[in-house]
Design a protein around this motif. Structure first.
Motif, PDB file in Angstrom:
ATOM      1  N   ASN A  62      10.123  -3.490   5.801  1.00 49.88           N
ATOM      2  CA  ASN A  62      10.871  -4.750   5.204  1.00 49.88           C
ATOM      3  C   ASN A  62      12.021  -5.191   6.180  1.00 49.88           C
ATOM      4  O   ASN A  62      13.143  -5.384   5.534  1.00 49.88           O
ATOM      5  CB  ASN A  62      11.372  -4.256   3.834  1.00 49.88           C
ATOM      6  CG  ASN A  62      10.193  -3.908   2.689  1.00 49.88           C
ATOM      7  OD1 ASN A  62       9.379  -4.497   2.897  1.00 49.88           O
ATOM      8  ND2 ASN A  62      10.433  -2.781   2.064  1.00 49.88           N
ATOM      9  N   LEU A  63      11.711  -5.027   7.325  1.00 40.94           N
ATOM     10  CA  LEU A  63      12.655  -5.498   8.556  1.00 40.94           C
ATOM     11  C   LEU A  63      12.465  -7.066   8.478  1.00 40.94           C
ATOM     12  O   LEU A  63      11.437  -7.563   8.700  1.00 40.94           O
ATOM     13  CB  LEU A  63      12.622  -4.961   9.686  1.00 40.94           C
ATOM     14  CG  LEU A  63      12.823  -3.599   9.948  1.00 40.94           C
ATOM     15  CD1 LEU A  63      12.501  -3.231  11.354  1.00 40.94           C
ATOM     16  CD2 LEU A  63      14.445  -3.333  10.102  1.00 40.94           C
ATOM     17  N   ASP A  64      13.678  -7.904   8.374  1.00 44.30           N
ATOM     18  CA  ASP A  64      13.634  -9.232   8.392  1.00 44.30           C
ATOM     19  C   ASP A  64      13.963  -9.891   9.782  1.00 44.30           C
ATOM     20  O   ASP A  64      14.563 -10.891  10.118  1.00 44.30           O
ATOM     21  CB  ASP A  64      14.483  -9.954   7.461  1.00 44.30           C
ATOM     22  CG  ASP A  64      15.982  -9.507   7.463  1.00 44.30           C
ATOM     23  OD1 ASP A  64      16.281  -8.821   8.593  1.00 44.30           O
ATOM     24  OD2 ASP A  64      16.549 -10.120   6.551  1.00 44.30           O
ATOM     25  N   TYR A  65      13.986  -8.894  10.746  1.00 40.22           N
ATOM     26  CA  TYR A  65      14.307  -8.891  12.071  1.00 40.22           C
ATOM     27  C   TYR A  65      13.475  -7.960  12.848  1.00 40.22           C
ATOM     28  O   TYR A  65      12.641  -7.285  12.415  1.00 40.22           O
ATOM     29  CB  TYR A  65      15.539  -8.908  12.594  1.00 40.22           C
ATOM     30  CG  TYR A  65      16.368  -7.379  12.289  1.00 40.22           C
ATOM     31  CD1 TYR A  65      16.191  -6.349  13.266  1.00 40.22           C
ATOM     32  CD2 TYR A  65      16.636  -7.168  10.911  1.00 40.22           C
ATOM     33  CE1 TYR A  65      16.890  -5.271  13.006  1.00 40.22           C
ATOM     34  CE2 TYR A  65      17.499  -5.937  10.483  1.00 40.22           C
ATOM     35  CZ  TYR A  65      17.071  -4.987  11.698  1.00 40.22           C
ATOM     36  OH  TYR A  65      17.807  -3.752  11.253  1.00 40.22           O
ATOM     37  N   LYS A  66      13.187  -8.217  14.119  1.00 40.28           N
ATOM     38  CA  LYS A  66      12.221  -7.542  15.042  1.00 40.28           C
ATOM     39  C   LYS A  66      13.199  -6.397  15.889  1.00 40.28           C
ATOM     40  O   LYS A  66      14.178  -6.780  16.569  1.00 40.28           O
ATOM     41  CB  LYS A  66      11.351  -8.146  15.855  1.00 40.28           C
ATOM     42  CG  LYS A  66      10.353  -9.156  15.252  1.00 40.28           C
ATOM     43  CD  LYS A  66       9.830 -10.009  16.690  1.00 40.28           C
ATOM     44  CE  LYS A  66       8.836 -11.207  15.811  1.00 40.28           C
ATOM     45  NZ  LYS A  66       8.030 -11.961  16.745  1.00 40.28           N
ATOM     46  N   ILE A  67      12.292  -5.171  15.972  1.00 39.62           N
ATOM     47  CA  ILE A  67      12.958  -4.317  16.701  1.00 39.62           C
ATOM     48  C   ILE A  67      12.329  -4.146  17.762  1.00 39.62           C
ATOM     49  O   ILE A  67      11.099  -3.613  17.658  1.00 39.62           O
ATOM     50  CB  ILE A  67      13.207  -2.754  16.039  1.00 39.62           C
ATOM     51  CG1 ILE A  67      14.397  -2.980  14.728  1.00 39.62           C
ATOM     52  CG2 ILE A  67      13.803  -1.538  16.921  1.00 39.62           C
ATOM     53  CD1 ILE A  67      14.596  -1.915  13.923  1.00 39.62           C
ATOM     54  N   LYS A  68      12.500  -4.091  19.000  1.00 38.21           N
ATOM     55  CA  LYS A  68      11.907  -3.963  20.040  1.00 38.21           C
ATOM     56  C   LYS A  68      12.266  -2.500  20.905  1.00 38.21           C
ATOM     57  O   LYS A  68      13.504  -2.594  21.108  1.00 38.21           O
ATOM     58  CB  LYS A  68      11.870  -5.034  21.064  1.00 38.21           C
ATOM     59  CG  LYS A  68      10.903  -4.791  22.320  1.00 38.21           C
ATOM     60  CD  LYS A  68      10.840  -5.972  23.478  1.00 38.21           C
ATOM     61  CE  LYS A  68       9.788  -5.753  24.674  1.00 38.21           C
ATOM     62  NZ  LYS A  68      10.013  -6.823  25.637  1.00 38.21           N
ATOM     63  N   TRP A  69      11.659  -1.500  21.095  1.00 40.91           N
ATOM     64  CA  TRP A  69      11.764  -0.241  21.564  1.00 40.91           C
ATOM     65  C   TRP A  69      11.777  -0.213  22.962  1.00 40.91           C
ATOM     66  O   TRP A  69      10.627  -0.596  23.663  1.00 40.91           O
ATOM     67  CB  TRP A  69      11.116   0.947  20.783  1.00 40.91           C
ATOM     68  CG  TRP A  69      11.371   0.923  19.144  1.00 40.91           C
ATOM     69  CD1 TRP A  69      10.447   0.249  18.333  1.00 40.91           C
ATOM     70  CD2 TRP A  69      12.368   1.487  18.499  1.00 40.91           C
ATOM     71  NE1 TRP A  69      10.980   0.353  17.179  1.00 40.91           N
ATOM     72  CE2 TRP A  69      11.959   1.050  17.118  1.00 40.91           C
ATOM     73  CE3 TRP A  69      13.740   2.128  18.890  1.00 40.91           C
ATOM     74  CZ2 TRP A  69      12.758   1.460  16.090  1.00 40.91           C
ATOM     75  CZ3 TRP A  69      14.350   2.542  17.891  1.00 40.91           C
ATOM     76  CH2 TRP A  69      14.110   2.387  16.377  1.00 40.91           C
ATOM     77  N   SER A  70      12.665   0.672  23.531  1.00 38.24           N
ATOM     78  CA  SER A  70      12.397   0.916  25.004  1.00 38.24           C
ATOM     79  C   SER A  70      12.915   2.428  24.967  1.00 38.24           C
ATOM     80  O   SER A  70      14.045   2.889  24.450  1.00 38.24           O
ATOM     81  CB  SER A  70      13.338   0.190  25.994  1.00 38.24           C
ATOM     82  OG  SER A  70      13.173  -1.222  25.835  1.00 38.24           O
ATOM     83  N   THR A  71      12.377   3.460  25.575  1.00 38.63           N
ATOM     84  CA  THR A  71      12.538   4.761  25.551  1.00 38.63           C
ATOM     85  C   THR A  71      12.955   5.443  27.131  1.00 38.63           C
ATOM     86  O   THR A  71      12.321   5.119  27.889  1.00 38.63           O
ATOM     87  CB  THR A  71      11.140   5.621  25.291  1.00 38.63           C
ATOM     88  OG1 THR A  71      10.787   5.011  24.281  1.00 38.63           O
ATOM     89  CG2 THR A  71      11.431   7.039  25.128  1.00 38.63           C
ATOM     90  N   PHE A  72      14.239   5.871  27.012  1.00 32.57           N
ATOM     91  CA  PHE A  72      14.793   6.455  28.360  1.00 32.57           C
ATOM     92  C   PHE A  72      14.637   7.773  28.406  1.00 32.57           C
ATOM     93  O   PHE A  72      14.695   8.443  27.214  1.00 32.57           O
ATOM     94  CB  PHE A  72      16.248   5.853  28.430  1.00 32.57           C
ATOM     95  CG  PHE A  72      16.407   4.240  28.256  1.00 32.57           C
ATOM     96  CD1 PHE A  72      16.531   3.705  29.738  1.00 32.57           C
ATOM     97  CD2 PHE A  72      16.244   3.550  27.230  1.00 32.57           C
ATOM     98  CE1 PHE A  72      16.752   2.394  29.530  1.00 32.57           C
ATOM     99  CE2 PHE A  72      16.439   1.993  27.389  1.00 32.57           C
ATOM    100  CZ  PHE A  72      16.625   1.647  28.557  1.00 32.57           C
ATOM    101  N   THR A  73      14.745   8.334  29.575  1.00 25.55           N
ATOM    102  CA  THR A  73      14.691   9.772  29.695  1.00 25.55           C
ATOM    103  C   THR A  73      15.894  10.509  29.324  1.00 25.55           C
ATOM    104  O   THR A  73      15.917  11.669  29.020  1.00 25.55           O
ATOM    105  CB  THR A  73      14.617  10.070  31.254  1.00 25.55           C
ATOM    106  OG1 THR A  73      15.471   9.489  32.222  1.00 25.55           O
ATOM    107  CG2 THR A  73      13.101   9.860  31.566  1.00 25.55           C
ATOM    108  N   SER A  74      17.197   9.944  29.297  1.00 27.81           N
ATOM    109  CA  SER A  74      18.354  10.402  28.758  1.00 27.81           C
ATOM    110  C   SER A  74      19.468   9.043  28.738  1.00 27.81           C
ATOM    111  O   SER A  74      19.114   8.062  28.940  1.00 27.81           O
ATOM    112  CB  SER A  74      18.967  11.306  30.025  1.00 27.81           C
ATOM    113  OG  SER A  74      19.213  10.721  31.170  1.00 27.81           O
TER     114      SER A  74
END
Length: 341
Positions: A62-74
């Protein structure tokens, strides 16, 4: 569809996976997106971090906005991305914001959690003759520069009557540090969970000392000032932080369930995930970004400035934003006790 990480056995396969994430400045940006709507919140994360908790707790619905994920090493490369406006907000430990602030980066600590520091450890191989921190003098220690483990190493050495110059510091990101540690190329490794639990469960090392009682046990969500100035993004950040706080509370009563989900998401063996959950993640409580927090972080600033590891001594308070505190308890509030691995 969300990208799944390839399951890993224990140490070597996971090391290879982490190596694929790159060095000190790379991130995995596979385009994973949750939610819908015209607004996109770019969120920086670390392995087994915010996304894993939110997904397990059902807080990405039920998010009314988008979350774009980026994964970092630290944390340090994540904050580089925040400063570069490539990420709107991301989760880090207590030390990366200090290095970012010292470098004049455009960042703002907007949320905090207080937990134990038992998962922040200096590890040594099982057959090491080292039994006390003071015995690290003249030895080689791997640590990710600018990470929470970096300060834990400095503080632990100070507690033992040593300084950073008394040891041979090897600045390595987790993937390279893990390889160096398991192959015997370094005498010790200063690191955080889930890497601590990974090494212990894999019987590849033991704890020499932890940061408990030495470091402040704080973790942060850090946002880009530009995103905070955007009313729509600021509203999304407020909602995102509320979801994170609810998810953390959910973990308290769903340790096994979250560990299973986390294991599948990251490729960590389930027993490693559960050990990290019990040792570290269930101890965290949401606290306010307040004056005691700023003072505690200022001590870290002053320490690294004296060591000349950051270029400028700065006022850490200038890199905080307390607008999302609400009725949260003070940052000095005791963390939940760890149940152990």
């Amino acid at each position: 569809m969300r990208r799944r990480l390839v399951p890993a056995a224990l140490l070597l396969p996971l090391a290879l996976f982490l190596s694929a994430c790159g060095g000190s400045s790379s991130a995995s940006t596979g385009g994973d997106t949750d939610g819908s709507g015209s607004l996109t919140l770019d969120v920086g994360d670390q392995k087994g971090g915010s996304e894993a908790i939110l997904r397990a707790a059902g807080e990405l619905k039920n998010l009314d906005y988008k979350i774009k994920w980026s994964t970092f090493t630290s944390g340090p490369p994540l904050l580089e991305a925040v400063n570069a406006k490539a990420v709107d907000i991301g989760g880090v430990g207590n030390t990366p914001p200090v290095f970012a602030a010292g470098a004049g980066s455009k960042i703002a600590v907007v949320a905090a959690w207080h937990g134990t520091s038992q998962g922040d450890a200096i590890l040594v191989p099982n057959d090491s003759k080292l039994t006390r921190t003071a015995q690290l003098k003249g030895r080689s220690v791997a640590v990710a520069q600018g990470s929470s483990a970096h300060y834990q190493l400095v503080a632990s050495l100070k507690e033992a009557g040593l300084s950073l110059s008394d040891v041979k510091v090897k600045y390595l990101q987790p993937a390279d540090a893990l390889a160096a540690f398991t192959s015997g190329r370094v005498d010790a490794w200063a690191v955080w969970d889930p890497y601590t639990s990974q090494v212990l469960k894999g019987k590849q090392g033991r704890v020499l000392t932890t940061g408990d009682g030495i470091t402040n046990g704080l973790t942060f969500q850090v946002a880009a000032p530009g995103a905070l100035k955007d009313k729509k993004k600021a509203a999304a950040i407020k909602d995102y932080l509320e979801r994170l706080r609810r998810a953390q509370k959910w973990v308290y009563t769903h340790e096994d369930e979250w560990a299973k989900v986390w294991s599948k998401e990251t490729g960590l063996p389930e027993d490693v995930a559960l050990a990290a959950v019990k040792r570290t993640y269930t101890t965290r409580i949401a606290v306010a970004v307040d004056k005691p927090l700023i003072a505690s972080e200022q001590e870290i600033v002053d320490t690294f400035a004296e060591l000349k590891l950051i270029p400028n001594k700065v006022d850490f308070g200038a890199f905080t934003d307390s607008r999302f505190n609400g009725d949260l308890p003070p940052s000095t509030t005791a963390s939940r006790p760890s149940e152990g691995p």
